[in-house]
Structures are given as structure tokens and as C-alpha cells.
Design an enzyme around this catalytic site. Sequence first.
Site, mmCIF file in Angstrom:
data_model
loop_
_atom_site.group_PDB
_atom_site.id
_atom_site.type_symbol
_atom_site.label_atom_id
_atom_site.label_comp_id
_atom_site.label_asym_id
_atom_site.label_seq_id
_atom_site.Cartn_x
_atom_site.Cartn_y
_atom_site.Cartn_z
ATOM 1 N N ASP A 163 -9.430 -9.093 1.658
ATOM 2 C CA ASP A 163 -9.362 -7.639 1.814
ATOM 3 C C ASP A 163 -8.159 -7.094 1.034
ATOM 4 O OD1 ASP A 163 -10.427 -5.271 2.840
ATOM 5 O OD2 ASP A 163 -9.298 -5.391 4.722
ATOM 6 N N HIS A 246 -15.001 -2.327 -2.352
ATOM 7 C CA HIS A 246 -15.503 -2.031 -1.009
ATOM 8 C C HIS A 246 -16.942 -1.508 -1.036
ATOM 9 C CE1 HIS A 246 -11.595 -2.913 0.706
ATOM 10 N NE2 HIS A 246 -12.166 -2.849 1.891
ATOM 11 N N HIS A 249 -19.018 -4.552 -1.196
ATOM 12 C CA HIS A 249 -19.070 -5.063 0.189
ATOM 13 C C HIS A 249 -20.151 -4.334 0.986
ATOM 14 C CE1 HIS A 249 -18.182 -4.324 4.429
ATOM 15 N NE2 HIS A 249 -17.820 -5.591 4.474
ATOM 16 N N HIS A 263 -15.620 -9.526 6.567
ATOM 17 C CA HIS A 263 -15.381 -8.357 5.704
ATOM 18 C C HIS A 263 -14.632 -8.738 4.426
ATOM 19 C CE1 HIS A 263 -14.161 -4.201 4.692
ATOM 20 N NE2 HIS A 263 -12.955 -4.678 4.518
#
Length: 354
Positions: A163, A246, A249, A263
Site C-alpha cells: 500500500d 488504487h 486495485h 488490499h
Amino acid sequence: MKKIMISPSRYVQAAGVLGDLPHHVAELGTKGLLVASGGGAGRAGIDDSTLVKGGFQGECTKAEITRLAALARETGCDVIVGLGGGKALDSAKAVAAEHRLPVIVVPTIASTDAPCSALAVIYTEDGAFEEYRFFPRNPDLVLVDCAVIARAPARFLVAGMGDALSTWFEARACSRSNADNTRGGKSTLAGLAIAELCYRTLIADGERALRSCEAGVVTPALENVIEANTLLSGLGFESSGLAAAHSVHNGLTRLPETHGALHGEKVAFGVLVQLVLENAPSAEFDEVIGFCRRVGLPTRLSQLGITDPAAGRLMAVAEGAVAPGESIHNLPFPVTAGEVLAAILVADRIGAAD
Ligand SMILES: [Zn+2]
């Protein structure tokens, strides 16, 4: 130009710092409501005798927030303490916002950069994503006990590095395109510098931090990476903005087989895809993918559970990544689903090579 810097009021990090929790509660109010699963509080080894135990039912839903908010009112609590993983922390932030009370956030893993932020992810009762909720205030205190995080499974720390790996590249893209951050302002110089420091810290200390966590012990490298995953990445993403990693993702979550990946594991692959889209210098790409390999972050689709990368299914990922409102549109150039699909296929091929 309006620039906005977003941060918690205070960040305290050290091995053993959880012992100071009663003192911090007393600084902010008179009675604390603890939002944590029974197991979470036990593993952290906190003395919760002075706190009202709200429990936590495992999912950050509207019903759970309503239940905890009612409990806070009935018991006269004036400080909310969230302890555990992301969902318990998000629930605590939401309960505090309902009553405009101060909130102390105590992450027991360093798996995402959410603890410092003023947002929560709300889920349905079935565990599906429902909405993002933005709060007027960031946490009053983020309290991080490195000894607790050192004892947690190393996979969480690695996911947190995934992340955090995205933060600098997404912040840099937003800076190049002059995009807004999460509060509708431009990044400060401080936000950008923190995002870059986050990346440099991972490269310098990531592998040693991982070995430290595997051994269950605290070292300077682990302390640095906990700070990078939690504080530097948190300030960096919230103050400087998100971009393609992101969104990739979010697109990946459209395939059920990726749901076993954390995540940060999906975000790390999203970083590789973003660098392909940007046609980043090969030295930079090599540094990023080398880091992923050293710490065990996924560099190919099969490591995310996608063993059947038929183009039609990956197109659903790419379409999800470029959906309206996605942060991928913060890149300094327009991007289509076809271009994202191409970048995914290329990242996967480079990731599969030795
Ligand atoms: Zn993230």
C-alpha cells in the site's frame, strides 16, 4: 492555489506504548469506549479495565456503527478508542464522528495506510463494499505499539508495504497533473516530500523490517517501515492524492478470485501497471519490481489468484479501473480501458520473468 495538508493531530509510536493508553484517554476525555474484538484486545495485551467494552462484530456496517454510537451515549463515553485492524478502526472513527467526540486509533497491524486518515470504508451486512465516508476531522491520536505489530503475521506488514509503495508514484502523478487531493486542494510541498520519503524508506529498510517481523522482534528498520506504512503513507495519500495503482486495485476486486489477496498486495501490482502506463524509466521500474520480489509482494496475476487471465476477464478489471470517478483519471494523460488492459498484460509478463 489552494493547498491542503491533512493529518492526525498526534502520532505516537514506540514498543510498549499501549501501556500509556489510559493516560491518553484521560487527556482527551473522562471515559473511553473501546471498539475492538475481544481477541484483538487480548492479543494487544492492553489493560482495558478503565474502558467501556463496546466489542466489535467484525464488519464496519451502518448497523454496527449505530449500535456502538448508541452504546457510547448510554454509557456516557466521551472518547472513542478503536483497536485492531482496519474495520475496527474505521468503525471507531465513524462512531466518534456521529457524536463529534475525539477518537484514538490503535492499529495492531501495519497492513494499510488507513489509520491516520479521516475516512472509513462502509460495508454491507454481506461484506460487500457500500461507500466511503469522509469525516470532518482526522483522528486526535494514532497510537502505534511496534512490539504488537512485530508479533503480528509478517504478511500484514508486507501488504502494508505494498500500500505504501503506491503513495509516492500516485502523489507524483497528481502533482504532474495538478489534480486535487481527497479534500479538494492541491498537495503541499510537505505532502510530496513525505510521499517520496515513504518510498525511499521502503527501499532502504523494507527487507530488514520483514525479517524483523518474521522473528517477532523490533529493530530500527521495522520501526522505520511501520512509520512508512502508517504515518508517511497515510499523510502522503490523503494530502497528495491517488492515481492509477488504487484504481487497478479497485478493478481487480471485480474478480472474485482476488478476494484472498490483501488490499496492499493488489495495490502493489497496481503500481507496476501504473509504471507501465507512465512508461517510467527502466531503472525505476527495476527498483520497484526488485523490491516487490525481495519482500514477497505479488508481481504477476497468478500470485493474486488470477490463474485464468483470459483477456475478457481482464477487460472487466481494466473497465473497473477507468470507471467514472476513479483516481486513475488523476494521471497527467487520458487513459482508456484498452490501455490499462495492455499495461496489465505487460506488467504480468515482466513480473513472471526472472
Ligand atoms: Zn490503499
